[in-house]
Scaffold this motif. Sequence first.
Motif, PDB file in Angstrom:
ATOM      1  N   VAL A   1      49.070  67.371  43.539  1.00  0.00           N
ATOM      2  CA  VAL A   1      48.757  65.952  43.386  1.00  0.00           C
ATOM      3  C   VAL A   1      47.267  65.828  43.063  1.00  0.00           C
ATOM      4  O   VAL A   1      46.421  66.184  43.878  1.00  0.00           O
ATOM      5  N   THR A   2      46.958  65.358  41.859  1.00  0.00           N
ATOM      6  CA  THR A   2      45.570  65.090  41.487  1.00  0.00           C
ATOM      7  C   THR A   2      45.204  63.697  41.980  1.00  0.00           C
ATOM      8  O   THR A   2      45.964  62.741  41.774  1.00  0.00           O
ATOM      9  N   ILE A   3      44.055  63.577  42.629  1.00  0.00           N
ATOM     10  CA  ILE A   3      43.656  62.304  43.235  1.00  0.00           C
ATOM     11  C   ILE A   3      42.395  61.773  42.553  1.00  0.00           C
ATOM     12  O   ILE A   3      41.397  62.484  42.430  1.00  0.00           O
ATOM     13  N   VAL A   4      42.462  60.522  42.110  1.00  0.00           N
ATOM     14  CA  VAL A   4      41.295  59.825  41.564  1.00  0.00           C
ATOM     15  C   VAL A   4      41.032  58.622  42.458  1.00  0.00           C
ATOM     16  O   VAL A   4      41.828  57.679  42.489  1.00  0.00           O
ATOM     17  N   LYS A   5      39.925  58.660  43.186  1.00  0.00           N
ATOM     18  CA  LYS A   5      39.610  57.584  44.135  1.00  0.00           C
ATOM     19  C   LYS A   5      38.472  56.725  43.586  1.00  0.00           C
ATOM     20  O   LYS A   5      37.389  57.234  43.304  1.00  0.00           O
ATOM     21  N   CYS A   6      38.736  55.436  43.463  1.00  0.00           N
ATOM     22  CA  CYS A   6      37.753  54.511  42.914  1.00  0.00           C
ATOM     23  C   CYS A   6      37.439  53.412  43.922  1.00  0.00           C
ATOM     24  O   CYS A   6      38.332  52.650  44.313  1.00  0.00           O
ATOM     25  N   MET A   7      36.177  53.333  44.323  1.00  0.00           N
ATOM     26  CA  MET A   7      35.728  52.198  45.118  1.00  0.00           C
ATOM     27  C   MET A   7      35.226  51.138  44.152  1.00  0.00           C
ATOM     28  O   MET A   7      34.267  51.360  43.409  1.00  0.00           O
ATOM     29  N   LEU A   8      35.868  49.980  44.157  1.00  0.00           N
ATOM     30  CA  LEU A   8      35.470  48.884  43.284  1.00  0.00           C
ATOM     31  C   LEU A   8      34.358  48.106  43.972  1.00  0.00           C
ATOM     32  O   LEU A   8      34.591  47.330  44.900  1.00  0.00           O
ATOM     33  N   ASN A   9      33.138  48.341  43.524  1.00  0.00           N
ATOM     34  CA  ASN A   9      31.934  47.843  44.189  1.00  0.00           C
ATOM     35  C   ASN A   9      31.525  46.483  43.624  1.00  0.00           C
ATOM     36  O   ASN A   9      30.754  46.389  42.677  1.00  0.00           O
ATOM     37  N   VAL A  10      32.087  45.423  44.203  1.00  0.00           N
ATOM     38  CA  VAL A  10      31.747  44.074  43.773  1.00  0.00           C
ATOM     39  C   VAL A  10      30.594  43.545  44.620  1.00  0.00           C
ATOM     40  O   VAL A  10      30.491  43.835  45.813  1.00  0.00           O
ATOM     41  N   GLY A  11      29.698  42.790  43.996  1.00  0.00           N
ATOM     42  CA  GLY A  11      28.558  42.243  44.709  1.00  0.00           C
ATOM     43  C   GLY A  11      28.925  41.014  45.531  1.00  0.00           C
ATOM     44  O   GLY A  11      29.915  40.324  45.249  1.00  0.00           O
ATOM     45  N   HIS A  12      28.101  40.717  46.526  1.00  0.00           N
ATOM     46  CA  HIS A  12      28.349  39.575  47.412  1.00  0.00           C
ATOM     47  C   HIS A  12      28.353  38.263  46.630  1.00  0.00           C
ATOM     48  O   HIS A  12      29.222  37.405  46.835  1.00  0.00           O
ATOM     49  N   GLU A  13      27.403  38.118  45.713  1.00  0.00           N
ATOM     50  CA  GLU A  13      27.328  36.875  44.921  1.00  0.00           C
ATOM     51  C   GLU A  13      28.535  36.742  44.011  1.00  0.00           C
ATOM     52  O   GLU A  13      29.138  35.664  43.912  1.00  0.00           O
ATOM     53  N   GLU A  14      28.910  37.827  43.353  1.00  0.00           N
ATOM     54  CA  GLU A  14      30.059  37.789  42.447  1.00  0.00           C
ATOM     55  C   GLU A  14      31.343  37.494  43.211  1.00  0.00           C
ATOM     56  O   GLU A  14      32.209  36.760  42.730  1.00  0.00           O
ATOM     57  N   GLN A  15      31.467  38.062  44.416  1.00  0.00           N
ATOM     58  CA  GLN A  15      32.660  37.770  45.202  1.00  0.00           C
ATOM     59  C   GLN A  15      32.756  36.278  45.507  1.00  0.00           C
ATOM     60  O   GLN A  15      33.829  35.676  45.464  1.00  0.00           O
ATOM     61  N   GLY A  16      31.615  35.667  45.833  1.00  0.00           N
ATOM     62  CA  GLY A  16      31.608  34.231  46.109  1.00  0.00           C
ATOM     63  C   GLY A  16      32.090  33.424  44.918  1.00  0.00           C
ATOM     64  O   GLY A  16      32.857  32.456  45.065  1.00  0.00           O
ATOM     65  N   ILE A  17      31.674  33.819  43.716  1.00  0.00           N
ATOM     66  CA  ILE A  17      32.100  33.127  42.495  1.00  0.00           C
ATOM     67  C   ILE A  17      33.614  33.261  42.312  1.00  0.00           C
ATOM     68  O   ILE A  17      34.310  32.286  42.004  1.00  0.00           O
ATOM     69  N   ARG A  18      34.126  34.457  42.545  1.00  0.00           N
ATOM     70  CA  ARG A  18      35.558  34.700  42.332  1.00  0.00           C
ATOM     71  C   ARG A  18      36.417  34.012  43.397  1.00  0.00           C
ATOM     72  O   ARG A  18      37.524  33.549  43.093  1.00  0.00           O
ATOM     73  N   LEU A  19      35.930  33.948  44.619  1.00  0.00           N
ATOM     74  CA  LEU A  19      36.677  33.225  45.648  1.00  0.00           C
ATOM     75  C   LEU A  19      36.741  31.739  45.311  1.00  0.00           C
ATOM     76  O   LEU A  19      37.778  31.088  45.511  1.00  0.00           O
ATOM     77  N   ALA A  20      35.637  31.196  44.798  1.00  0.00           N
ATOM     78  CA  ALA A  20      35.613  29.786  44.404  1.00  0.00           C
ATOM     79  C   ALA A  20      36.606  29.533  43.264  1.00  0.00           C
ATOM     80  O   ALA A  20      37.285  28.494  43.224  1.00  0.00           O
ATOM     81  N   GLU A  21      36.705  30.504  42.336  1.00  0.00           N
ATOM     82  CA  GLU A  21      37.660  30.373  41.230  1.00  0.00           C
ATOM     83  C   GLU A  21      39.090  30.257  41.749  1.00  0.00           C
ATOM     84  O   GLU A  21      39.911  29.530  41.190  1.00  0.00           O
ATOM     85  N   ARG A  22      39.375  30.974  42.819  1.00  0.00           N
ATOM     86  CA  ARG A  22      40.730  30.944  43.373  1.00  0.00           C
ATOM     87  C   ARG A  22      41.089  29.574  43.933  1.00  0.00           C
ATOM     88  O   ARG A  22      42.258  29.208  44.000  1.00  0.00           O
ATOM     89  N   LEU A  23      40.090  28.824  44.331  1.00  0.00           N
ATOM     90  CA  LEU A  23      40.328  27.485  44.861  1.00  0.00           C
ATOM     91  C   LEU A  23      40.336  26.429  43.767  1.00  0.00           C
ATOM     92  O   LEU A  23      40.863  25.332  43.952  1.00  0.00           O
ATOM     93  N   GLU A  24      39.748  26.759  42.629  1.00  0.00           N
ATOM     94  CA  GLU A  24      39.577  25.773  41.570  1.00  0.00           C
ATOM     95  C   GLU A  24      40.585  25.904  40.428  1.00  0.00           C
ATOM     96  O   GLU A  24      40.893  24.911  39.762  1.00  0.00           O
ATOM     97  N   GLU A  25      41.081  27.121  40.190  1.00  0.00           N
ATOM     98  CA  GLU A  25      41.966  27.350  39.053  1.00  0.00           C
ATOM     99  C   GLU A  25      43.413  27.475  39.532  1.00  0.00           C
ATOM    100  O   GLU A  25      43.722  28.343  40.346  1.00  0.00           O
ATOM    101  N   PRO A  26      44.310  26.610  39.045  1.00  0.00           N
ATOM    102  CA  PRO A  26      45.704  26.586  39.532  1.00  0.00           C
ATOM    103  C   PRO A  26      46.411  27.932  39.477  1.00  0.00           C
ATOM    104  O   PRO A  26      47.171  28.274  40.388  1.00  0.00           O
ATOM    105  N   HIS A  27      46.161  28.727  38.431  1.00  0.00           N
ATOM    106  CA  HIS A  27      46.874  29.992  38.290  1.00  0.00           C
ATOM    107  C   HIS A  27      46.324  31.086  39.208  1.00  0.00           C
ATOM    108  O   HIS A  27      46.882  32.180  39.285  1.00  0.00           O
ATOM    109  N   LYS A  28      45.233  30.769  39.917  1.00  0.00           N
ATOM    110  CA  LYS A  28      44.660  31.735  40.855  1.00  0.00           C
ATOM    111  C   LYS A  28      44.775  31.280  42.310  1.00  0.00           C
ATOM    112  O   LYS A  28      44.486  32.052  43.225  1.00  0.00           O
ATOM    113  N   LEU A  29      45.199  30.045  42.512  1.00  0.00           N
ATOM    114  CA  LEU A  29      45.236  29.480  43.856  1.00  0.00           C
ATOM    115  C   LEU A  29      46.117  30.280  44.808  1.00  0.00           C
ATOM    116  O   LEU A  29      45.821  30.405  45.997  1.00  0.00           O
TER     117      LEU A  29
END
Length: 275
Positions: free
Chosen positions: A169-197
């Motif tokens: 089993v070959t393993i490829v491990k990826c930590m997706l390193n999102v910034g604190h500010e960017e996370q805040g923007i994306r969380l807000a999008e989830r509340l504002e955009e119907p297809h992400k709610l």
Amino acid sequence: MPIPSITATRRALVATPGRPFDLASRDSGDRSLFDDKETAKTSLKKDAAVINELKDKLYAEKKRSLLVVLQGMDTSGKSGTIKGVFSDTTPLGMEVKAFKAPSSNELARDYLWRVHNAVPAKGRIGIFDRSHYEDVLVVKVRGFAPAETVEQRYGQINAFEKHLAENDVTIVKCMLNVGHEEQGIRLAERLEEPHKLWKFNPADLEDRKLWPEFMSAYETAVARCSTRHAPWYVIPADSRTWRNAMIARLVRGALEDMKLEWPGSKYKPGEFSIG
């Protein structure tokens, strides 16, 4: 600047096994690997097509498997990565497992039981959306297990992954390193955009309050569990395009390293007549 080689991509992203690791030094917005968005898109498109071809060879050969581990904070883009990197990949030979909070049945067993059950069979690509690392991340930050129990798990995880690597089993491990500010923007999008709610979970806001604790837990997990047989790659995840292009390079590289070949046949050309 041309598309970076797979070797250059690995070198830029790997948490080198056995060396100190500082997560704060990894810029979540780093775009240095690709000169511009069009280059990143071109690279992703080419790699996605090759990944599909190599996946078919892997499936036909049925001797080895590939496990792609995607781990990151909420909104880091685990599902988006799957959609982007495997956009050209046909479903045959593909498995995706999203790890949620363990069920009562799973809690009655050792924490790796449910993970081992989800490891892809030979000939398949398996993708983990979250993984066994939850047991040294959220479990650690939230205090769901004693500190001494969590401490034991780093060695157990390394031994588990070594066992998988020694069993094709070959393993490829990826930590997706999102910034604190960017996370805040994306969380807000989830509340504002119907297809992400539908993605919004109030618990994500509670985890956001514990950002420093989570970053410390990620730093420890990457430092302690980046090994020669299963190194961690830390992916700048503020840009979806760059993120997907980088991970596609890593997945393609892992498949190419297998030197996959179409299997032969016991039948000879001309042995059968097609009426």
